[in-house]
Design an enzyme around this catalytic site. Structure first.
Site, mmCIF file in Angstrom:
data_model
loop_
_atom_site.group_PDB
_atom_site.id
_atom_site.type_symbol
_atom_site.label_atom_id
_atom_site.label_comp_id
_atom_site.label_asym_id
_atom_site.label_seq_id
_atom_site.Cartn_x
_atom_site.Cartn_y
_atom_site.Cartn_z
ATOM 1 N N CYS A 123 9.984 43.978 60.356
ATOM 2 C CA CYS A 123 9.687 43.039 61.434
ATOM 3 C C CYS A 123 8.910 41.882 60.812
ATOM 4 C CB CYS A 123 8.944 43.683 62.597
ATOM 5 S SG CYS A 123 7.282 44.263 62.234
ATOM 6 N N CYS A 199 12.823 43.358 64.930
ATOM 7 C CA CYS A 199 12.418 42.211 65.730
ATOM 8 C C CYS A 199 13.361 41.057 65.441
ATOM 9 C CB CYS A 199 10.959 41.826 65.500
ATOM 10 S SG CYS A 199 10.627 40.795 64.066
ATOM 11 N N CYS A 207 17.069 36.614 54.605
ATOM 12 C CA CYS A 207 16.460 37.391 53.520
ATOM 13 C C CYS A 207 17.412 37.490 52.330
ATOM 14 C CB CYS A 207 16.115 38.801 54.008
ATOM 15 S SG CYS A 207 14.771 38.858 55.208
#
Length: 280
Positions: A123, A199, A207
């Site tokens: 998250c 989340c 990423c």
């Protein structure tokens, strides 16, 4: 078929259209309203409307109306057709040009059964939701899984209410600490088998690619730390998040990892995102 492929490639050649496509891919299987796409990517509403229309017309994403909102979702079948067209149709049958059938290798490769499976929950702050998930998986699946959690934006302190809820439910918190995702991306980091964002903010971020081709999924959940009301009401929000995560993780640990290939596992893990707690 060739004209469809070239139309789709032309659509994806625009950086902002590609950004929308990648965002919806990261948020799969969620449907996103246009307003959220505009907010996450910092686009002008008028420009975003043009980009979404182009992606919808070529079938790369789907559109659905719900009341006054338009919801958008990635079309996985169309994305697969683009990959197939690039890797197989465009090579002219030349074995020295065609890439190996990576999709088939990835989909049918079994997960290792001779070791614990590594699962990373992500998250934004690694202070509440991902911490709860790590503790829950360690509690109910410690014999088969190594549970980890991390945040995309480091925070040094765990949310005290999250810790209180874990303790109240009888879970061990001694191993919990706030971590950044970079801790799991170095050469000495454990190789993940599953990466789950819990989340929306973390899923929205682009990423780096994870080593080892882990199965990735998104189980978006509201942030209990943002709940309004009395102390009791705020604590209830954390307990509800705990219960929802425990329900999802229980379903995850019950999957037949030994008999399902990666493609089937991906579908099952994505379906878990839709699980809700049974109503009283």
């Amino acid at each position: 078929m060739e004209s469809i492929l070239t139309d789709r490639l032309a659509t994806l050649s625009h950086p902002h259209r590609m950004a929308v496509f990648r965002l919806l891919m990261r948020r799969c299987p969620d449907e996103l309203p246009a307003g959220e796409i505009v907010s996450v990517l910092g686009l002008k509403p008028s420009s975003a409307s043009v980009y979404l229309s182009a992606l919808t017309q070529t079938g790369l994403i789907s559109q659905r109306r719900e009341g006054t909102k338009l919801l958008y979702k990635i079309n996985l079948a169309a994305a697969g057709e683009v990959v197939t067209g690039l890797f197989f149709d465009c090579c002219g049958g030349r074995a020295d040009l065609c890439a190996p059938q990576l999709a088939d290798l990835i989909q049918t490769a079994p997960l290792p059964t001779d070791k614990k499976l590594n699962v990373l929950f992500i998250c934004s702050g690694n202070s509440a939701r991902s911490i709860l998930a790590e503790a829950i998986l360690r509690d109910i699946g410690n014999d088969r899984f190594n549970a980890y959690s991390a945040g995309t934006a480091h925070r040094s302190d765990l949310n005290p209410t999250a810790i209180d809820v874990l303790l109240a439910n009888g879970l061990d918190t001694t191993q919990l600490r706030s971590k950044n995702v970079t801790e799991f991306q170095g050469p000495d980091a454990p190789q993940m088998d599953f990466v789950v964002t819990v989340c929306d903010r973390a899923a929205n971020e682009d990423c780096p690619t994870w080593q080892g081709q882990p199965i990735a999924s998104h189980w978006g959940m509201p942030d209990p730390a943002s709940a309004d009301g009395t102390i009791t009401q705020k604590r209830l929000a954390f307990q509800q998040t705990f219960d929802a995560l425990r329900n999802k993780i229980a379903a995850f640990t019950s999957l037949s990892f030994e008999s399902l290939d990666r493609s089937a596992l991906q579908k099952h893990v994505d379906e878990i995102s839709k699980l809700t707690l049974p109503k009283d």
